[in-house]
Design an enzyme around this catalytic site. Structure first.
Site, PDB file in Angstrom:
ATOM      1  N   ASP A  12       0.701  -1.168  -0.215  1.00  0.00           N
ATOM      2  CA  ASP A  12       0.085   0.143  -0.044  1.00  0.00           C
ATOM      3  C   ASP A  12       0.795   1.258   0.133  1.00  0.00           C
ATOM      4  O   ASP A  12       0.409   2.532   0.454  1.00  0.00           O
ATOM      5  CB  ASP A  12      -0.981  -0.021   1.123  1.00  0.00           C
ATOM      6  CG  ASP A  12      -1.857  -1.452   1.247  1.00  0.00           C
ATOM      7  OD1 ASP A  12      -2.182  -1.566   0.138  1.00  0.00           O
ATOM      8  OD2 ASP A  12      -2.282  -1.606   2.233  1.00  0.00           O
ATOM      9  N   LYS A  15       1.755   1.829  -5.167  1.00  0.00           N
ATOM     10  CA  LYS A  15       2.381   1.279  -6.362  1.00  0.00           C
ATOM     11  C   LYS A  15       1.325   1.874  -7.593  1.00  0.00           C
ATOM     12  O   LYS A  15       1.989   1.951  -8.917  1.00  0.00           O
ATOM     13  CB  LYS A  15       2.685  -0.236  -6.274  1.00  0.00           C
ATOM     14  CG  LYS A  15       3.519  -0.599  -5.052  1.00  0.00           C
ATOM     15  CD  LYS A  15       3.694  -1.741  -4.854  1.00  0.00           C
ATOM     16  CE  LYS A  15       2.611  -2.587  -4.306  1.00  0.00           C
ATOM     17  NZ  LYS A  15       2.146  -2.118  -3.011  1.00  0.00           N
ATOM     18  N   GLY A  39      -4.438  -4.485  -3.631  1.00  0.00           N
ATOM     19  CA  GLY A  39      -5.434  -3.427  -4.051  1.00  0.00           C
ATOM     20  C   GLY A  39      -4.673  -2.304  -4.597  1.00  0.00           C
ATOM     21  O   GLY A  39      -4.288  -1.773  -3.711  1.00  0.00           O
ATOM     22  N   HIS A  40      -4.717  -2.099  -5.740  1.00  0.00           N
ATOM     23  CA  HIS A  40      -4.012  -0.928  -6.298  1.00  0.00           C
ATOM     24  C   HIS A  40      -4.861   0.299  -6.565  1.00  0.00           C
ATOM     25  O   HIS A  40      -5.854   0.052  -7.458  1.00  0.00           O
ATOM     26  CB  HIS A  40      -3.149  -1.557  -7.645  1.00  0.00           C
ATOM     27  CG  HIS A  40      -1.951  -2.521  -7.022  1.00  0.00           C
ATOM     28  ND1 HIS A  40      -1.146  -2.889  -7.544  1.00  0.00           N
ATOM     29  CD2 HIS A  40      -1.596  -2.929  -5.647  1.00  0.00           C
ATOM     30  CE1 HIS A  40      -0.234  -3.724  -7.267  1.00  0.00           C
ATOM     31  NE2 HIS A  40      -0.676  -3.650  -5.600  1.00  0.00           N
ATOM     32  N   GLN A 227       1.897  -6.095  -2.980  1.00  0.00           N
ATOM     33  CA  GLN A 227       2.490  -6.242  -1.598  1.00  0.00           C
ATOM     34  C   GLN A 227       3.896  -5.493  -1.563  1.00  0.00           C
ATOM     35  O   GLN A 227       4.105  -4.288  -2.233  1.00  0.00           O
ATOM     36  CB  GLN A 227       2.834  -7.505  -1.122  1.00  0.00           C
ATOM     37  CG  GLN A 227       1.414  -8.471  -1.066  1.00  0.00           C
ATOM     38  CD  GLN A 227       0.699  -8.840  -2.260  1.00  0.00           C
ATOM     39  OE1 GLN A 227       1.329  -9.394  -3.225  1.00  0.00           O
ATOM     40  NE2 GLN A 227      -0.400  -8.639  -2.577  1.00  0.00           N
TER      41      GLN A 227
HETATM   42  P1  GDP Z   1      -0.692   0.111  -3.556  1.00  0.00           P
HETATM   43  O1  GDP Z   1      -1.496  -1.183  -3.085  1.00  0.00           O
HETATM   44  O2  GDP Z   1       0.789   0.305  -3.214  1.00  0.00           O
HETATM   45  O3  GDP Z   1      -1.072   0.446  -5.088  1.00  0.00           O
HETATM   46  O4  GDP Z   1      -1.409   1.231  -2.677  1.00  0.00           O
HETATM   47  P2  GDP Z   1      -3.095   1.567  -2.454  1.00  0.00           P
HETATM   48  O5  GDP Z   1      -3.823   2.039  -3.423  1.00  0.00           O
HETATM   49  O6  GDP Z   1      -3.493   0.409  -1.599  1.00  0.00           O
HETATM   50  O7  GDP Z   1      -3.206   2.659  -1.287  1.00  0.00           O
HETATM   51  C1  GDP Z   1      -2.402   3.720  -1.714  1.00  0.00           C
HETATM   52  C2  GDP Z   1      -3.669   4.914  -1.373  1.00  0.00           C
HETATM   53  O8  GDP Z   1      -2.949   6.078  -1.034  1.00  0.00           O
HETATM   54  C3  GDP Z   1      -4.657   4.951  -2.198  1.00  0.00           C
HETATM   55  O9  GDP Z   1      -5.813   5.456  -1.848  1.00  0.00           O
HETATM   56  C4  GDP Z   1      -4.084   6.134  -3.006  1.00  0.00           C
HETATM   57  O10 GDP Z   1      -4.986   6.862  -4.064  1.00  0.00           O
HETATM   58  C5  GDP Z   1      -3.492   7.029  -2.112  1.00  0.00           C
HETATM   59  N1  GDP Z   1      -2.425   7.703  -2.552  1.00  0.00           N
HETATM   60  C6  GDP Z   1      -1.084   7.437  -3.641  1.00  0.00           C
HETATM   61  N2  GDP Z   1      -0.181   8.263  -3.469  1.00  0.00           N
HETATM   62  C7  GDP Z   1      -0.459   9.472  -2.695  1.00  0.00           C
HETATM   63  C8  GDP Z   1      -0.096  10.791  -2.394  1.00  0.00           C
HETATM   64  O11 GDP Z   1       1.125  10.921  -2.706  1.00  0.00           O
HETATM   65  N3  GDP Z   1      -0.782  11.497  -1.325  1.00  0.00           N
HETATM   66  C9  GDP Z   1      -2.314  10.743  -0.809  1.00  0.00           C
HETATM   67  N4  GDP Z   1      -2.575  11.988   0.036  1.00  0.00           N
HETATM   68  N5  GDP Z   1      -2.581   9.739  -0.991  1.00  0.00           N
HETATM   69  C10 GDP Z   1      -1.866   8.877  -1.994  1.00  0.00           C
HETATM   70  P1  IMO Z   2      -0.797  -4.298  -2.041  1.00  0.00           P
HETATM   71  O1  IMO Z   2      -0.332  -4.918  -3.541  1.00  0.00           O
HETATM   72  C1  IMO Z   2      -0.730  -4.641   2.289  1.00  0.00           C
HETATM   73  C2  IMO Z   2      -0.837  -8.632   3.798  1.00  0.00           C
HETATM   74  C3  IMO Z   2      -2.283  -9.159   4.583  1.00  0.00           C
HETATM   75  C4  IMO Z   2      -1.325 -10.081   5.688  1.00  0.00           C
HETATM   76  C5  IMO Z   2      -0.381 -10.650   4.614  1.00  0.00           C
HETATM   77  C6  IMO Z   2      -0.762 -12.051   4.128  1.00  0.00           C
HETATM   78  O2  IMO Z   2      -2.201  -3.576  -2.275  1.00  0.00           O
HETATM   79  O3  IMO Z   2       0.343  -3.453  -1.613  1.00  0.00           O
HETATM   80  P2  IMO Z   2      -2.411 -12.676   2.269  1.00  0.00           P
HETATM   81  O4  IMO Z   2      -3.674 -12.803   1.868  1.00  0.00           O
HETATM   82  O5  IMO Z   2      -1.507 -12.294   1.121  1.00  0.00           O
HETATM   83  O6  IMO Z   2      -1.788 -14.253   2.489  1.00  0.00           O
HETATM   84  O7  IMO Z   2      -1.771 -11.976   3.696  1.00  0.00           O
HETATM   85  O8  IMO Z   2       0.168  -9.902   3.888  1.00  0.00           O
HETATM   86  N1  IMO Z   2      -1.196  -8.121   2.673  1.00  0.00           N
HETATM   87  C7  IMO Z   2      -1.068  -6.901   2.135  1.00  0.00           C
HETATM   88  N2  IMO Z   2      -0.840  -5.767   2.925  1.00  0.00           N
HETATM   89  N3  IMO Z   2      -0.940  -4.485   0.908  1.00  0.00           N
HETATM   90  C8  IMO Z   2      -1.086  -5.639   0.177  1.00  0.00           C
HETATM   91  O9  IMO Z   2      -1.402  -5.587  -1.334  1.00  0.00           O
HETATM   92  C9  IMO Z   2      -1.113  -6.834   0.821  1.00  0.00           C
HETATM   93  N4  IMO Z   2      -1.416  -8.179   0.431  1.00  0.00           N
HETATM   94  C10 IMO Z   2      -1.252  -8.621   1.390  1.00  0.00           C
HETATM   95  O10 IMO Z   2      -2.595  -7.922   5.345  1.00  0.00           O
HETATM   96  O11 IMO Z   2      -0.890  -9.341   6.639  1.00  0.00           O
HETATM   97 MG    MG Z   3      -2.947  -1.789  -1.615  1.00  0.00          MG
END
Ligand code: GDP
Ligand code: IMO
Ligand code: MG
Length: 454
Positions: A12, A15, A39-40, A227
């Site tokens: 998170d 990416k 979850g991207h 991840q």
């Molecule tokens: P990922 O799994 O690495 O793709 O990241 P996620 O989408 O799970 O979580 C990142 C969250 O932060 C999302 O809701 C993005 O829209 C948000 N986000 C990404 N970059 C920034 C930033 O620079 N500032 C803020 N405020 N939010 C961001």
């Molecule tokens: P993105 O790609 C954050 C965490 C879960 C748990 C551990 C193992 O959005 O960054 P799993 O279901 O993979 O066997 O769970 O890894 N986890 C993540 N945490 N971002 C993710 O993906 C994750 N995918 C798995 O919360 O601790």
């Molecule tokens: Mg994510």
């Protein structure tokens, strides 16, 4: 030319947004590990897309590949593709025939194992998507691969071998009654249909061959890690990890391209300006705590910095994309990032979320750890020792909240000076240049210093 996007922390980091940011110059985006546990998020003109399996290049209409290192749940894949089509996108997704398939019994077994572990406070806090059990079957040489869905006879043969074993595991070992998730006939019918759709839409490929052909025809490739490094099964804090290799080496084994191809391109570490974690496991710089996830929460409660944690959680919208759970929050952990930079070989960094920290009087970062009176500058190899580490903090003056869209337009020098000091500290410690700085969730809310593809 290739660019590999890797989470430098615990997932998170933003990416998806970075894949989208540079996606214009890319032809193909390939995921190399993980499944619908990811979850991207991509935000285009205020419209938010949350992608679990479809590679984030889809928002810009780029070809997506799920490489052989991925685990694919066809039910969620098709649901996601259909949803995106309804929203006006036209995702072109190819799936490696060598990728493994998540079946309903994998999800059930994921849940059972977590329940049993929770009796002794050992649960990982998985996403419940069946990721671990599917990779277990892959390593156990009893998995069902995407290619098997195209051959009904083979599919039935494999189901007949594996499903009774899984059923006995659930019933006889764990004492859980099983349902239709373990019914060979209905699994066969459902998964055969997925195979037919994969064939009809010509979605399956040999990913190594497909990607090599694209490189030879002059295409630019991006590898989208899911991840993060600290939840990598080899380099993370085992057992509080996912069951795949999000680290850069995974981009080679998980696509079928050579390490030379991946290493010949850029490897960009995505860094969140603070830390978040979903699920259990140590987090030395944790502020506050989350019930059920923070180890020792029941004895210690929220902790003295709960208010600050809550503030950052709300400002950053730090709730899980897949599960909706509140994310644990902590200060940036530089020993963690040094471990990550060594493991991945970052050539550049994208640091996100500096806007979320704005308005604080001071911002801290763990510069090193104290472990039994010794100073350490990276993460110990065992998780138990990592949990014993006490952070030695550096304190930075905070920066003001500004019009971040304006900053993104103006460029790097428009970033408040104190935030630049913080960014330059991170860049120096990791010996990697800052390529981009996230100042908000939207595509336009990013300061681009360098585009590795241009
Ligand atoms: P990922 O799994 O690495 O793709 O990241 P996620 O989408 O799970 O979580 C990142 C969250 O932060 C999302 O809701 C993005 O829209 C948000 N986000 C990404 N970059 C920034 C930033 O620079 N500032 C803020 N405020 N939010 C961001
Ligand atoms: P993105 O790609 C954050 C965490 C879960 C748990 C551990 C193992 O959005 O960054 P799993 O279901 O993979 O066997 O769970 O890894 N986890 C993540 N945490 N971002 C993710 O993906 C994750 N995918 C798995 O919360 O601790
Ligand atoms: Mg994510």
């Amino acid at each position: 030319m290739t660019v590999t996007i890797v989470g430098s922390q615990l997932g998170d980091e933003g990416k998806g947004g970075v894949v989208d940011l540079w996606g214009d110059a890319v032809d193909v985006v390939a995921r190399y590990q993980g499944g619908d546990n990811a979850g991207h998020t991509v935000v285009e003109d205020g419209t938010e897309y949350k992608l679990s399996l479809v590679p984030s290049g889809a928002v810009r209409g780029k070809v997506g590949v799920l490489g052989n290192g991925c685990v694919v749940n066809p039910a969620t894949l098709f649901e996601e593709i259909d949803d995106l089509r309804e929203r006006g996108l036209d995702p072109d997704v190819r799936v490696a025939q060598r990728a493994h398939v998540i079946l309903p019994y994998h999800r059930v077994l994921d849940g059972i194992e977590e329940d049993v572990k929770s009796e002794s406070d050992q649960e990982v806090g998985t996403t419940g998507r069946g990721i671990g059990p599917t990779y277990e079957d892959k390593a156990g040489r009893r998995g069902i691969r995407v290619g098997d869905l195209l051959d009904p006879e083979l599919l039935r043969e494999k189901l007949e071998y594996v499903v009774p074993q899984k059923q006995r595991l659930a019933e006889d070992v764990f004492g859980v009654e099983t349902g239709e998730e373990f019914d060979i006939a209905s699994l066969y019918e459902e998964y055969k249909r997925y195979g037919e759709r994969l064939a009809d839409e010509e979605m399956t490929v040999d990913s190594g061959e497909f990607l090599t052909d694209r490189i030879e025809s002059g295409d630019q490739l991006m590898f989208e890690g899911a991840q993060g490094t600290l939840i990598d099964i080899d380099h993370g804090n085992y057992p509080y990890v996912t069951s795949s290799n999000p680290t850069a080496g995974g981009a080679a084994t998980g696509t079928g391209l050579s390490p030379g191809v991946v290493g010949g391109g850029d490897i960009v570490g995505i860094v969140k300006a603070y830390l978040t974690r979903v699920g259990s496991g140590p987090l030395p710089t944790e502020l506050g705590g989350v019930e059920g996830d923070t180890p020792g929460y029941d004895e210690q409660g929220e902790g003295e910095n709960e208010e600050l944690a809550e503030y950052i959680r709300e400002e950053g919208g730090e709730y899980g994309t897949v599960t909706g759970r509140p994310r644990r929050v902590g200060w940036l952990d530089v020993p963690m990032l040094r471990h990550s930079a060594r493991t991945n070989g970052f050539t550049g960094l994208a640091v996100n979320h500096i806007d979320v920290l704005s308005g604080l009087d001071e911002v801290k970062a763990a510069h090193s750890y104290d472990l039994d009176g010794d100073e350490r500058d990276t993460v110990p190899a065992t998780t138990e020792r990592w949990a014993d580490c006490e952070p030695n903090y550096r304190t930075f003056d905070g920066w003001e909240d500004v019009d971040w869209s304006h900053v993104a337009e103006e460029g790097y020098d428009a970033i408040p000076e104190n935030a630049r000091t913080y960014l330059e500290y991170v860049s120096d410690e990791l010996d990697a240049d800052i390529y981009a700085v996230g100042v908000g969730p939207g595509r336009e809310e990013t300061v681009v210093v360098e585009n590795p593809l241009e």
